[in-house]
Structure formats: structure tokens, C-alpha cells
Design an enzyme around this catalytic site. Structure first.
Site, short mmCIF file in Angstrom:
data_model
loop_
_atom_site.label_atom_id
_atom_site.label_comp_id
_atom_site.label_asym_id
_atom_site.label_seq_id
_atom_site.Cartn_x
_atom_site.Cartn_y
_atom_site.Cartn_z
CB CYS A 33 -63.19 157.45 116.86
SG CYS A 33 -64.32 156.09 116.51
CB THR A 37 -70.83 158.93 114.89
OG1 THR A 37 -69.77 158.78 113.94
CG2 THR A 37 -72.01 159.57 114.19
#
Length: 242
Positions: free
Chosen positions: A203, A89
Site C-alpha cells: 500500500c 495506489t
């Protein structure tokens, strides 16, 4: 030709969201097979957290608690035999220091291979898409600017809201909408108009929505670049160092 070689064990902190963590697992294993052939796949461990819990803490700005939980995940991977850690992430790299401090094994920061690829391509002014945390706060932009000497441009406040919302409300649920792709394409065009030479998909879920063919700018996908760095580290025979 099939090659057999020793591998280091990759420790993955996943679940943020599981949609992108599944892509990490797929890309790492297909990458190892492409390198080594035959039935080769990666040696790996994954600790998967509950993203509903993580998301709630993120939006409540409970970063100290999140740091503790990411550190515990890293310790679990080290105890399980991981040779290095990959945090699957971008946003949770806000608590990167807590992960590094929790373990003796190395960890691969997602921004570093991304910046290296951008600089290798000759770019210095980059557009950044990601969650509001990633686009606005210093933990990510600052690393790109201070450590890697890149100039970072982010979308307008309204478009940051849009990008953030699409990530959490659509992509993290595996919902891929053509209308959202068109909106992202418009945002990328705006970044280009501001002078961005390329765009970072900052992202890990954005790669589910935007590919190079969808973008007016060269795309640097953090998920793919992080995976490539993990594969390189897994096949590196040199001793571990932190």
C-alpha cells in the site's frame, strides 16, 4: 555535473490518498534531480481524484464505476500530453485493465518492478501487507504468483483487519502512530515465522509508517520501486510502445 536530456512526460493518477501522491511527486522529482543534477526535475501531469468518493465506492464494491473513473483519469492524462501512466495506489490496480484499454500510451503496473526487485534479490516467498482488497483478492496476489512466480503469504484474518484499518483510518490522514508501527512489526514477525523471506509494503501509504529499520524482514516498498520505474521510463529515449 549538470546534464540536460529529453524527458518523457509522466502522467500520474493520484489522490488515493494525497498523502502518498505527495510522496510520489517528491520522490520522482528528487530522483530526476539526482540523475541529472542542476535544476532538473520531472516533466509530469497529475490527475487528482477525491479519495472520500473513491473509498466509498471501494467499500461498496462498486468496481465497475471505479473502473470508469480511473479510465477517464487516464484519458485526461493522455489528452494532456502524458507519454505514460503511473497509478499512484496499489488497491486501484484492481481495475488495471480498464486503464490499459482506455489509452494508447503505456502504463506501469506497480507490482511488476516490485516483483523484479524481489527476484533480483533472490527471494521467492514474500509476505504481503496492504488493504484487504490487495491482500485477499486475485488482481494483485495473482499477478505476483502467476506472472512472476512468487509465493505470497498474507497475515491472519484478524491482522488483515488491523492493517486495513491502520491504512484507512490513520495513514491516509497522515497520522503516524508508534503503537501502529509496533503492531505492524509484530505482523511482519508473524509473516517471517510462516516462512516469508521478505515483505512487500503493498500500500503506498505504508512507507510512511514502516522503513527497513523497522522490519524483521527485507522491505520492498512499492512506492519507491514504482517511482524508480517511472524515472527509468521518463529518461528512456526509446519510442513509446504499448
Amino acid at each position: 555535473m549538470t546534464t540536460s536530456t529529453s524527458q518523457k512526460t509522466i502522467g500520474l493518477i493520484g489522490g488515493m490518498s494525497w498523502e502518498s501522491s505527495a510522496e510520489y511527486y517528491r520522490l520522482i522529482n528528487t530522483g530526476i534531480k539526482a540523475r541529472l543534477g542542476g535544476h532538473n526535475n520531472a516533466k509530469s501531469l497529475m490527475v487528482t481524484v477525491n479519495f472520500e468518493h473513491i473509498k466509498t465506492l471501494q467499500h461498496a464494491e462498486q468496481w465497475d464505476q471505479l473502473a470508469c473513473e480511473m479510465a477517464e483519469a487516464a484519458r485526461s492524462l493522455q489528452a494532456g500530453g502524458a507519454d505514460f501512466i503511473v497509478l499512484c495506489t496499489n488497491t486501484m490496480h484492481k481495475v488495471w485493465t480498464a486503464i490499459e484499454d482506455a489509452v494508447e500510451i503505456p502504463a506501469l503496473h506497480i507490482a511488476d518492478p516490485t516483483a523484479a526487485a524481489i527476484k533480483h534479490s533472490g527471494y521467492s516467498k514474500v509476505g504481503l501487507l496492504g488493504t484487504r482488497f490487495t491482500m485477499e483478492q486475485d488482481f494483485y496476489r495473482g499477478r505476483l504468483e502467476k506472472l512472476h512466480d512468487l509465493e505470497v503469504i498474507v497475515p491472519s484474518d484478524t491482522d488483515r483487519d488491523l492493517v486495513h484499518s491502520v491504512i484507512y483510518d490513520e495513514l491516509c490522514h497522515g497520522n503516524i502512530n508508534a503503537s501502529s508501527r509496533q503492531q505492524f512489526q509484530r505482523v511482519i514477525q508473524d509473516l517471517k515465522a510462516q516462512g516469508a523471506q521478505c515483505v512487500i509494503l503493498g500500500c503506498t501509504e505504508i512507507m510512511l509508517l514502516i522503513a527497513q529499520n523497522d522490519s524483521a524482514l527485507p522491505v520492498f516498498d512499492t512506492t519507491a520501486l514504482h517511482v524508480a520505474a517511472a524515472i527509468d521510463a521518463a529518461l528512456d529515449a526509446s519510442p513509446n510502445s504499448k
